[in-house]
Design a protein around this motif. Structure first.
Motif, PDB file in Angstrom:
ATOM      1  N   VAL A 150      52.444 -21.142  44.972  1.00  0.00           N
ATOM      2  CA  VAL A 150      51.650 -20.105  44.331  1.00  0.00           C
ATOM      3  C   VAL A 150      52.133 -18.718  44.718  1.00  0.00           C
ATOM      4  O   VAL A 150      52.335 -17.848  43.863  1.00  0.00           O
ATOM      5  N   THR A 151      52.340 -18.488  46.006  1.00  0.00           N
ATOM      6  CA  THR A 151      52.760 -17.150  46.432  1.00  0.00           C
ATOM      7  C   THR A 151      54.155 -16.812  45.927  1.00  0.00           C
ATOM      8  O   THR A 151      54.443 -15.648  45.612  1.00  0.00           O
ATOM      9  N   SER A 152      55.018 -17.829  45.805  1.00  0.00           N
ATOM     10  CA  SER A 152      56.355 -17.569  45.256  1.00  0.00           C
ATOM     11  C   SER A 152      56.266 -17.149  43.800  1.00  0.00           C
ATOM     12  O   SER A 152      56.933 -16.203  43.366  1.00  0.00           O
ATOM     13  N   VAL A 153      55.453 -17.844  43.045  1.00  0.00           N
ATOM     14  CA  VAL A 153      55.291 -17.497  41.632  1.00  0.00           C
ATOM     15  C   VAL A 153      54.642 -16.126  41.494  1.00  0.00           C
ATOM     16  O   VAL A 153      55.069 -15.305  40.673  1.00  0.00           O
ATOM     17  N   TRP A 154      53.618 -15.851  42.277  1.00  0.00           N
ATOM     18  CA  TRP A 154      52.964 -14.547  42.198  1.00  0.00           C
ATOM     19  C   TRP A 154      53.932 -13.424  42.570  1.00  0.00           C
ATOM     20  O   TRP A 154      53.943 -12.379  41.924  1.00  0.00           O
ATOM     21  N   SER A 155      54.729 -13.642  43.609  1.00  0.00           N
ATOM     22  CA  SER A 155      55.687 -12.621  44.027  1.00  0.00           C
ATOM     23  C   SER A 155      56.677 -12.314  42.915  1.00  0.00           C
ATOM     24  O   SER A 155      56.990 -11.149  42.634  1.00  0.00           O
ATOM     25  N   GLU A 156      57.149 -13.364  42.251  1.00  0.00           N
ATOM     26  CA  GLU A 156      58.106 -13.165  41.161  1.00  0.00           C
ATOM     27  C   GLU A 156      57.460 -12.428  39.992  1.00  0.00           C
ATOM     28  O   GLU A 156      58.075 -11.536  39.389  1.00  0.00           O
ATOM     29  N   MET A 157      56.242 -12.775  39.666  1.00  0.00           N
ATOM     30  CA  MET A 157      55.569 -12.121  38.549  1.00  0.00           C
ATOM     31  C   MET A 157      55.300 -10.653  38.846  1.00  0.00           C
ATOM     32  O   MET A 157      55.393  -9.802  37.959  1.00  0.00           O
ATOM     33  N   ILE A 158      54.957 -10.353  40.100  1.00  0.00           N
ATOM     34  CA  ILE A 158      54.706  -8.952  40.454  1.00  0.00           C
ATOM     35  C   ILE A 158      55.988  -8.140  40.377  1.00  0.00           C
ATOM     36  O   ILE A 158      56.016  -7.013  39.845  1.00  0.00           O
ATOM     37  N   GLU A 159      57.079  -8.700  40.894  1.00  0.00           N
ATOM     38  CA  GLU A 159      58.355  -7.980  40.886  1.00  0.00           C
ATOM     39  C   GLU A 159      58.868  -7.743  39.473  1.00  0.00           C
ATOM     40  O   GLU A 159      59.420  -6.680  39.164  1.00  0.00           O
ATOM     41  N   GLU A 160      58.678  -8.727  38.592  1.00  0.00           N
ATOM     42  CA  GLU A 160      59.189  -8.605  37.229  1.00  0.00           C
ATOM     43  C   GLU A 160      58.144  -8.045  36.266  1.00  0.00           C
ATOM     44  O   GLU A 160      58.383  -8.010  35.049  1.00  0.00           O
ATOM     45  N   ILE A 179      46.411  -6.520  33.472  1.00  0.00           N
ATOM     46  CA  ILE A 179      45.422  -6.583  34.546  1.00  0.00           C
ATOM     47  C   ILE A 179      45.368  -5.235  35.249  1.00  0.00           C
ATOM     48  O   ILE A 179      46.340  -4.465  35.237  1.00  0.00           O
ATOM     49  N   ASN A 180      44.228  -4.936  35.855  1.00  0.00           N
ATOM     50  CA  ASN A 180      44.060  -3.618  36.462  1.00  0.00           C
ATOM     51  C   ASN A 180      44.876  -3.492  37.744  1.00  0.00           C
ATOM     52  O   ASN A 180      45.236  -4.492  38.387  1.00  0.00           O
ATOM     53  N   SER A 181      45.169  -2.268  38.114  1.00  0.00           N
ATOM     54  CA  SER A 181      46.043  -2.006  39.257  1.00  0.00           C
ATOM     55  C   SER A 181      45.431  -2.480  40.567  1.00  0.00           C
ATOM     56  O   SER A 181      46.145  -2.936  41.468  1.00  0.00           O
ATOM     57  N   GLY A 182      44.092  -2.405  40.692  1.00  0.00           N
ATOM     58  CA  GLY A 182      43.451  -2.868  41.914  1.00  0.00           C
ATOM     59  C   GLY A 182      43.619  -4.361  42.107  1.00  0.00           C
ATOM     60  O   GLY A 182      43.860  -4.839  43.222  1.00  0.00           O
ATOM     61  N   CYS A 183      43.502  -5.123  41.030  1.00  0.00           N
ATOM     62  CA  CYS A 183      43.694  -6.567  41.101  1.00  0.00           C
ATOM     63  C   CYS A 183      45.141  -6.890  41.455  1.00  0.00           C
ATOM     64  O   CYS A 183      45.408  -7.785  42.271  1.00  0.00           O
ATOM     65  N   LEU A 184      46.085  -6.161  40.857  1.00  0.00           N
ATOM     66  CA  LEU A 184      47.508  -6.383  41.140  1.00  0.00           C
ATOM     67  C   LEU A 184      47.816  -6.076  42.607  1.00  0.00           C
ATOM     68  O   LEU A 184      48.564  -6.805  43.270  1.00  0.00           O
ATOM     69  N   ALA A 185      47.198  -5.007  43.130  1.00  0.00           N
ATOM     70  CA  ALA A 185      47.394  -4.678  44.538  1.00  0.00           C
ATOM     71  C   ALA A 185      46.810  -5.755  45.442  1.00  0.00           C
ATOM     72  O   ALA A 185      47.382  -6.099  46.487  1.00  0.00           O
ATOM     73  N   GLY A 186      45.685  -6.318  45.042  1.00  0.00           N
ATOM     74  CA  GLY A 186      45.084  -7.402  45.812  1.00  0.00           C
ATOM     75  C   GLY A 186      45.974  -8.629  45.865  1.00  0.00           C
ATOM     76  O   GLY A 186      46.112  -9.261  46.921  1.00  0.00           O
ATOM     77  N   CYS A 201      38.969 -18.554  44.913  1.00  0.00           N
ATOM     78  CA  CYS A 201      38.814 -17.238  45.534  1.00  0.00           C
ATOM     79  C   CYS A 201      39.869 -16.293  44.965  1.00  0.00           C
ATOM     80  O   CYS A 201      41.037 -16.677  44.837  1.00  0.00           O
ATOM     81  N   PHE A 202      39.465 -15.081  44.625  1.00  0.00           N
ATOM     82  CA  PHE A 202      40.383 -14.084  44.070  1.00  0.00           C
ATOM     83  C   PHE A 202      40.017 -12.711  44.619  1.00  0.00           C
ATOM     84  O   PHE A 202      38.915 -12.507  45.127  1.00  0.00           O
ATOM     85  N   PRO A 203      40.933 -11.754  44.493  1.00  0.00           N
ATOM     86  CA  PRO A 203      40.581 -10.387  44.890  1.00  0.00           C
ATOM     87  C   PRO A 203      39.367  -9.892  44.109  1.00  0.00           C
ATOM     88  O   PRO A 203      39.261 -10.122  42.902  1.00  0.00           O
ATOM     89  N   SER A 204      38.457  -9.227  44.788  1.00  0.00           N
ATOM     90  CA  SER A 204      37.218  -8.800  44.143  1.00  0.00           C
ATOM     91  C   SER A 204      37.446  -7.725  43.100  1.00  0.00           C
ATOM     92  O   SER A 204      36.583  -7.499  42.242  1.00  0.00           O
ATOM     93  N   SER A 205      38.583  -7.056  43.145  1.00  0.00           N
ATOM     94  CA  SER A 205      38.877  -6.019  42.154  1.00  0.00           C
ATOM     95  C   SER A 205      39.290  -6.602  40.811  1.00  0.00           C
ATOM     96  O   SER A 205      39.436  -5.869  39.838  1.00  0.00           O
TER      97      SER A 205
END
Length: 754
Positions: free
Chosen positions: A75-85, A91-98, A181-185
């Motif tokens: 999961v973290t590998s996929v999330w890291s790749e999606m954030i970088e690309e 989605i809102n910036s607060g959620c992305l930062a979370g 569980c997810f970031p509250s933002s």
């Protein structure tokens, strides 16, 4: 390349995405606690079919697939790749930062990240026993706010599992419930977008792995809302207003009690000794004491206004209201067996609602298969759904007492009915406690707890429809049952509506009783026809609990609104009560000395017991494979409430005339009297009490009969405790205020003279 074993961890939320990601997201119509909704269709039948239609190889594969969840590395590998690309557009910036904080925390071996993924729901044991709900750890999720991950929120996702075999009643779908569980933002849209984007990258690998011989695809069920526990955002203006009103009531109770205590002290230590002059303690006559009070009041209060204020405040005194509740006296001519019937009926109603909530779509029972099969298959269980009929008892009793007392009052008034006064007093009598409980449910109770099951529907529904309760039309509007603000109050609305038309029948009974009797019989038959036509046209089923309480889906809600709550379909029980009140008022029974008395009352008892037992146990065969015909269904739905009421009426008639034998001794026991005075309050408060006790739990329940007895005992006990508090602080004080106002205006004195 990832280890194939890790691919098991993605199957729980496989195909979670959908093209319509914004559908059913936190709208007030969707985010409601559907007490009896179609989301958990026929759980009992689902479990049975699931076990009977699946081979051993299928079972092995299914259990292995369900025993997986997301692997944090994946999961973290996929999330890291999606954030970088920058693939997570929208989605809102607060959620992305979370999300970024979670990825970095996991890469840095931060314990907070491990706790984040550990809080996610995972299939546990007893999957084949019906454990389809994986709550995860709510507390572990929300306790991450002071860590490197910062604020997090917990939600439960409605998921459908699609299998390759057909399951009876639900086709090839199984309803699941997974806590994540997810970031509250993040918003609801963000939740779905993140999961959809994640699954897009791992879906092909999982589907082509060939690891499992049976495929179970999991995707979002957009027919059910995304459940996120109630977040306490503080009290709004309405909530603050309710708190202020409740605070004023508490202050009045305190002041009234203190004042009443001081007045009693003054009378006992100063007034009586001064009047007596008797050192041997000879008691004073009542007239002298009353005269002393009058003189003392005129002398010390020195003002009629102050004296009225004193009397008003004393209305709220606990020294006055508590004895009124717990006193065991009753007026002459009272129908004493009614007290025991009231208490037994409220115990029965609470019992049914307790089972109802446990078996409903809240899904708090871990061993659901055992719970459903062990309960519904037993003959003795039929008394639980029979609790529906206990409400007919209250409708009948209300009409009985109204008819009996109003006919006596009409004799004093020479056949006249003061309609305006009757309606106003009725509204004033039941509304204060009803509105107190309604707004407590609406504005206060949602703030009193939290947890994975604390999905609070009341604010969403009551924001739109609270006024329907105030106007006593909530059983007619809104038409959708799940949109009710305070669903249990349907009875008060139906009772009020039937009360409004009751003077017509009582007037006819007093002035020309054959016409009154014919009007009641004709109206009862019309009620049967209405219920029968509605049931027949819609093909409604009489057994609504077969396979799980309320799991008939949408039809359950339709039957509740069209048949169970409608005044025109429940009027038969009310009309039986009016007729019984007339018969008791006229004292109609076989004359003394006739030999027919014993056979007559024996027949009354037989008819009564048959009419009570048939509606309660008449559906037993339908729990064991027998399908009722359409005619049988409509006949039961139309006639059984009235039939049950006739049975209870026969018991009351026999007991009141001295032929109740041991039953009358039990039902007329004086210990029932205080409890019977609390039944109205218990009816109102037991649902908030039950919701609080069950919905504040942070884990599911393992059902056994003994565990249920403990839960039921706790609910009954707390309901009576709370009812004592609200009755002594709200219901009885406001009744005393009404009496005080009537006395001050001279209305009560004129009524007595008439």
């Amino acid at each position: 390349m990832f280890d194939l074993y890790m691919l098991r961890y993605v199957l729980l939320i496989l195909l979670l995405s959908s093209s319509d990601v914004t559908a059913h997201m936190f709208s007030s119509d969707d985010v409601t606690a559907h007490m009896f909704s179609s989301d958990d269709v026929t759980a009992h039948n689902t479990i049975s079919a699931f076990n009977s239609n699946v081979s051993s190889a299928d079972l092995y594969a299914i259990v292995n697939q369900w025993a997986a969840n997301f692997d944090p590395d994946l999961v973290t590998s996929v999330w890291s790749e999606m954030i970088e690309e920058e693939e997570l557009s929208g989605i809102n910036s607060g959620c992305l930062a979370g999300l970024g904080r979670i990825v970095r925390a996991y890469q840095n071996n931060d314990t907070a990240a491990a706790r984040f993924f550990d809080s996610w729901g995972k299939p546990s044991a007893a999957i084949l026993e019906g454990s389809f709900n994986y709550w995860g750890s709510y507390d572990e999720c929300i306790d991450l706010k002071d860590t490197s991950i910062n604020e997090t929120s917990y939600c439960r996702f409605p998921i459908i599992a699609k299998t390759r075999f057909h399951i009876q009643y639900v086709h090839d779908y199984l309803p699941l419930d997974v806590g994540l569980c997810f970031p509250s933002s993040c918003s609801a849209y963000d939740y779905y977008t993140i999961l959809n984007s994640t699954l897009d990258q791992i879906n092909d690998i999982v589907n082509n792995s060939g690891l499992f011989p049976v495929r179970i695809q999991l995707f979002v069920d957009h027919n059910r809302p995304l459940w996120c526990p109630w977040h306490d955002l503080g009290f709004d203006a309405g909530g603050i207003t309710v708190i202020v009103v409740y605070t004023i009531l508490c202050i009045l109770v305190v002041i009234g009690s203190v004042l009443d205590g001081l007045l009693w002290y003054y009378e006992e230590w100063f007034v009586k000794p001064n009047l007596s002059g008797d050192k041997d303690g000879v008691s004073l006559s009542i007239n002298k004491i009353d005269e002393a009070r009058r003189v003392s009041n005129e002398k010390n209060w020195n003002s009629k206004l102050l004296n009225m204020c004193k009397q008003f405040l004393v209305c709220f005194s606990l020294y006055k209201t508590v004895p009124e509740i717990f006193g065991a006296d009753h007026p002459s001519g009272a129908i004493t067996c009614v007290n025991g019937i009231r208490v037994i009926s409220i115990f029965w109603i609470v019992l049914g609602h307790t089972y109802q909530i446990l078996a409903g779509p809240l899904l708090m029972v871990e061993n659901r298969k055992f719970f459903l099969e062990h309960s519904f298959s037993r003959f003795t269980f039929q008394v639980i759904p029979g609790g529906y009929k206990a409400v007919d008892t209250f409708l009948m009793l209300g009409a009985l007492l109204l008819s009996y007392l109003l006919l006596r009052d009409m004799e004093r008034r020479k056949g006249k009915i003061p309609l305006l006064v009757l309606y106003v007093f009725r509204f004033i009598r039941i509304s204060p406690l009803y509105f107190f409980t309604l707004f407590f449910w609406y504005k206060i109770l949602p703030h009193m707890a939290h947890g994975p099951n604390w999905y609070w529907h009341a604010p969403h529904n009551c924001d739109k429809y609270w006024w329907t309760n105030v106007l006593y039309i909530n059983n007619l509007y809104p038409r959708e049952y799940e949109k009710s603000c305070f669903a249990v109050a349907w009875y008060l609305a139906a009772d009020m509506q039937l009360f409004m038309i009751s003077p017509i029948f009582i007037y006819l009974l007093y002035h020309y009783w054959p016409a009154g009797v014919m009007a009641l019989i004709g109206s009862t038959c019309a009620s049967w026809v209405a219920a029968g036509v509605i049931s027949g046209v819609n093909d409604y089923k009489a057994n609504l609990v077969k396979g799980g309480w309320g799991y008939g889906g949408v039809q359950y809600q339709d039957v509740m609104r069209d048949i169970y709550e409608s005044p025109y379909c429940r009027a038969g029980a009310y009309f039986v009560g009016i007729l019984l009140g007339f018969v008791l008022h006229k004292k109609w029974q076989p004359r003394k000395g006739l030999r027919i008395r014993v056979p007559f009352y024996s027949a009354v008892w037989i008819v009564g017991l048959v009419c009570i037992l048939l509606p309660v146990y008449g559906l037993n065969h339908s729990f064991h494979g027998y399908d009722l015909s359409r005619f049988e269904n409509l006949l039961y739905l139309a006639v059984s409430p009235t039939g049950f009421s006739i049975g209870v009426a026969c018991i009351i008639y026999a007991c009141h005339h001295g032929y109740g034998f041991i039953a009358n001794a039990i039902l007329s026991w004086k210990a029932w009297i205080p409890l019977s005075r609390l039944t109205f309050a218990v009816y109102l408060v037991h649902i908030p009490v039950t919701y609080y006790l069950f919905n504040s739990l942070h884990s599911k329940i393992i059902y056994t009969d003994y565990a249920f007895i403990m839960w039921y005992s706790a609910i009954i006990a707390w309901s009576f405790v709370v009812s004592i508090i609200v009755a002594s602080c709200v219901e009885f004080p406001l009744v005393n205020v009404v009496k005080f106002v009537l006395k001050s205006l001279g209305i009560e004195r004129r009524r007595q003279q008439q």
